[in-house]
Design an enzyme around this catalytic site. Structure first.
Site, PDB file in Angstrom:
ATOM      1  N   ARG A 172      73.334 -67.551 -16.910  1.00  0.00           N
ATOM      2  CA  ARG A 172      72.136 -68.107 -17.559  1.00  0.00           C
ATOM      3  C   ARG A 172      71.469 -67.047 -18.439  1.00  0.00           C
ATOM      4  O   ARG A 172      71.054 -67.330 -19.551  1.00  0.00           O
ATOM      5  CB  ARG A 172      71.156 -68.609 -16.502  1.00  0.00           C
ATOM      6  N   ASP A 201      79.023 -70.290 -15.936  1.00  0.00           N
ATOM      7  CA  ASP A 201      78.202 -71.475 -15.717  1.00  0.00           C
ATOM      8  C   ASP A 201      78.080 -72.203 -17.053  1.00  0.00           C
ATOM      9  O   ASP A 201      78.712 -71.816 -18.047  1.00  0.00           O
ATOM     10  CB  ASP A 201      76.833 -71.117 -15.142  1.00  0.00           C
ATOM     11  N   HIS A 253      79.578 -77.497 -13.631  1.00  0.00           N
ATOM     12  CA  HIS A 253      78.970 -76.355 -14.327  1.00  0.00           C
ATOM     13  C   HIS A 253      79.954 -75.786 -15.356  1.00  0.00           C
ATOM     14  O   HIS A 253      80.092 -74.564 -15.498  1.00  0.00           O
ATOM     15  CB  HIS A 253      78.553 -75.275 -13.331  1.00  0.00           C
ATOM     16  N   ASP A 317      79.796 -76.551  -6.617  1.00  0.00           N
ATOM     17  CA  ASP A 317      78.524 -77.194  -6.309  1.00  0.00           C
ATOM     18  C   ASP A 317      78.095 -78.166  -7.402  1.00  0.00           C
ATOM     19  O   ASP A 317      78.540 -78.100  -8.543  1.00  0.00           O
ATOM     20  CB  ASP A 317      77.430 -76.141  -6.120  1.00  0.00           C
ATOM     21  N   GLU A 318      77.207 -79.058  -7.029  1.00  0.00           N
ATOM     22  CA  GLU A 318      76.437 -79.917  -7.942  1.00  0.00           C
ATOM     23  C   GLU A 318      77.309 -80.683  -8.938  1.00  0.00           C
ATOM     24  O   GLU A 318      76.901 -80.918 -10.066  1.00  0.00           O
ATOM     25  CB  GLU A 318      75.389 -79.073  -8.689  1.00  0.00           C
TER      26      GLU A 318
END
Length: 679
Positions: A172, A201, A253, A317-318
């Protein structure tokens, strides 16, 4: 008989489980050792001090000893005549260990440290244990008016958990090598031993690939680590006794990956772009095509040799699977292979990745979404979801351990949420759950996680430290070491020692405030920042759409920290006064804030500081009226109403911060109404 009992109590003083508190009040050690006893006397530090190592050669111990001497001389001002190393004779500080460590979860980090007036003896099973002892010894340095010394103690120490980590997200916001190294130094000083490096990411790929150069050409903004830089970080961490675990986050991601290689995406014709906002996005690898696995197999084959550790984190994840749901080809694949849900499809993907990694000698690790019924128990589950209160009942950490997985905890240790150190420190990783010996052994430990949506190299240290030092104590020290007030006392000292080590968590606050004011006097802003904390649990960047990658991160909220120091002090003295104490300390704060506001309004304003003026004005107004009431022991209905109305305004967030003394101000207002208002 009474004499025997008294002698037993005296002998147990300083030993865990008995009279621990007096020594935690006396020494500022963090993490607190397993067992500590006091001896008579002290070791005086003077120019004759020397170190000797009566063991096999270890670069780790040589480095630790050299850094110890550098920090010792800086702290004490003592000019050493010889110092280190000594050959063929014993030094004043004598280090002995049995073996050079292979860094893994079986590594022995225990040590004993004995300080006598004539010598300091360190013994350990491994060179890493000896290095941990030097970190403790450095924290023991004390002084009086005439000399620096190390108090006479005997310490026997070892960690509670084998995995004590810090994750730093460099996707990020990219973090330069120097930032990583100073945080590795801080980790070693707090006896942490795992650096989890989140390298990819939606916002960027931060690792060079010579096989797939478009990853950095098109999806990194030119901000990435070369192979040589990665080797340098891994070697530097190894020297500190720290393992490096890379994370390549898949299948979700994946915006940055698919910006470079859109043919691997799940949605044909989708315009893949590097994400500039934060949040969870739809771009996802297509798990139904051979090209995806060929790509990842080649990428992993290129990357894994850079990281000697056996663990390799694949994220996982996610992934909400929206693009999977929208793809007819993927739905057809699921039906053909009897994969009823997207979780089943992701398990199919993860199992293939595990085989790829196993062939390269790696053990797959992933966030707890990977724990599905068909996932082999050779995978490592990284627990992050669920409410903190659920930890006492186990959560995914305990569930994973009971199902046969090795597991690591991060739930409750998300330091990017900007919660108080108390929120993290009071979390007991295992809770009161009864475990078999095998289940307990599978709980490796935990990691603090520094997601970087709202941090840059300027601010990252202040978001990690000093709170992570207290988290490190949760992972190292015995369960019984949990007194919050004592932790705060020790942490205040450790925080300054971390700045001495090279962190910027204290000094960069002034850098930000000078930038905000165009180098005017920052005293009034600094004092205000010590009463305010950034909005917590992602409220600062609600839904991930207020801040983007290149938004400014040198604003007032970035100068504020999770535990506002003056707010803690004021809340305490206000509580003590309301309960019958003296009002002088409270009035002193009010006077300071009123004067600070006068200084603030003299500043030449700009768009960065102008939004703070109503907050400061209202704080000064309430301070003046409450101060008058406390001094005269009278308050008019008009003044009371003004305070109450102004308090409504003070409760509202301003410039992404909240004033964290509002509760204490309300208590003081209620006290004045009850005791000073004419009926």
């Amino acid at each position: 008989m009474k004499k025997i009992i008294l002698l037993i109590i005296i002998n147990l003083t300083g030993v865990l489980g008995f009279a621990q508190e007096p020594l935690t009040a006396k020494y500022d050690l963090m993490p607190w050792p397993k067992e500590i006893k006091e001896n008579k006397g002290k070791f005086v530090i003077d120019s004759s001090l020397t170190i000797s190592i009566t063991s096999i050669k270890s670069e780790r111990v040589d480095h630790a000893a050299t850094q110890f001497l550098r920090r010792l001389t800086n702290r004490t001002g003592v000019f050493l005549n010889e110092g280190f190393p000594l050959e063929n004779k014993k030094g004043d500080i004598q280090i002995q260990f049995d073996a050079v460590s292979k860094l893994d979860i079986k590594n022995n980090e225990s040590y004993t440290l004995i300080v006598d007036p004539s010598a300091i003896k360190i013994t350990a099973k491994t060179d890493v244990g000896a290095s941990r002892a030097l970190a403790t010894l450095l924290q023991l340095i004390d002084n009086n008016t005439t000399e620096y010394f190390i108090p006479g103690v005997s310490i026997t120490d070892e960690p509670r958990f084998v995995w004590r980590g810090l994750m730093i997200d460099v996707s990020r916001h990219f973090q330069p090598i120097a930032v990583l190294k100073r945080n590795l130094d801080a980790m070693a000083s707090m006896k942490m031993n795992v650096f989890h490096w989140h390298l990819t990411d939606d916002q960027g790929i931060r690792i060079e690939s010579k096989m797939y150069p478009k990853l950095t050409e098109q999806a990194s903004d030119g901000l990435f680590y070369t192979h040589e830089q990665i080797k340098d970080i891994v070697a530097y961490a190894d020297k500190l006794g720290i393992r490096v675990i890379p994370e390549i986050d898949v299948p979700g991601h994946a915006s940055a990956f698919l910006t470079a290689y859109p043919e691997l995406g799940s949605k044909d014709g989708y315009d893949y772009q590097i994400e500039r906002f934060s949040g969870v996005f739809n771009p996802t690898f297509n798990p139904t095509i051979d090209a995806t696995y060929t790509f990842l197999e080649n990428l992993f084959a290129e990357i894994t040799p850079l990281f000697p550790d056996e663990y390799f984190h694949i994220g996982g994840d996610e992934n909400e699977g929206k693009h999977w749901d929208e793809s007819k080809a993927i739905q057809k694949f699921k039906k053909k292979h009897k994969l009823n849900t997207n979780h089943d499809l992701q398990t199919y993907f993860n199992v293939k990745l595990e085989k790829i990694l196993n062939e390269q000698g790696k053990k797959l690790m992933g966030w707890d979404e990977i724990m599905t019924p068909d996932m082999p128990t050779t995978a490592v589950i990284h627990s992050w979801r669920g409410e903190n209160e659920g930890l006492a009942k186990g959560g995914t950490l305990i569930e994973a351990a009971k199902q046969g997985y090795q597991t690591v905890l991060s739930n409750g240790f998300y330091i990017d949420r900007m919660q108080s150190v108390v929120d993290h420190y009071t979390i007991e990783p295992i809770g009161d759950v009864k475990l078999t010996e095998a289940e307990r052994e599978r709980i490796l430990g935990g990691e603090a996680t520094m997601w970087s949506e709202l941090v840059t190299p300027l601010t990252i240290d202040s978001r990690i430290w000093p709170r992570t030092a207290a988290i490190a104590e949760r992972f190292w020290s015995p369960k019984e070491i949990n007194n919050v007030e004592n932790m705060r006392k020790r942490l205040e000292v450790v925080s300054f020692q971390l700045e001495e080590l090279g962190l910027t968590h204290i000094k960069n606050r002034a850098v930000i405030l000078r930038s905000m004011t165009n180098n005017q006097n920052i005293t009034s802003l600094l004092n205000l920042s010590n009463l305010c904390e950034p909005l917590k649990i992602y409220a600062r960047n609600l839904d991930g759409i207020e801040y983007k990658t290149y938004s400014p991160f040198n604003l007032f909220a970035d100068a504020c920290v999770a535990d506002a120091s003056d707010a803690l002090k004021f809340n305490k003295v206000a509580s003590e006064f309301v309960q019958g104490g003296d009002n002088k300390a409270v009035i002193g704060f009010f006077t300071t804030w009123s004067n600070d506001y006068k200084s603030f309004i003299q500043l030449e304003k700009n768009p960065k500081i102008t939004p703070l003026e109503p907050l400061y004005k209202n704080l000064a107004l309430v301070s003046g009226l409450l101060s008058e009431a406390l001094q005269t022991k009278k308050i008019s209905r008009e003044n009371l109403k003004t305070i109450q109305n102004t308090m409504i305004l003070l409760r509202e967030p301003v410039a992404d911060v909240e004033l964290v003394i509002v509760g204490a101000l309300n208590d003081l207002t209620a006290y004045c109404e009850s005791n000073y208002l004419k009926k």
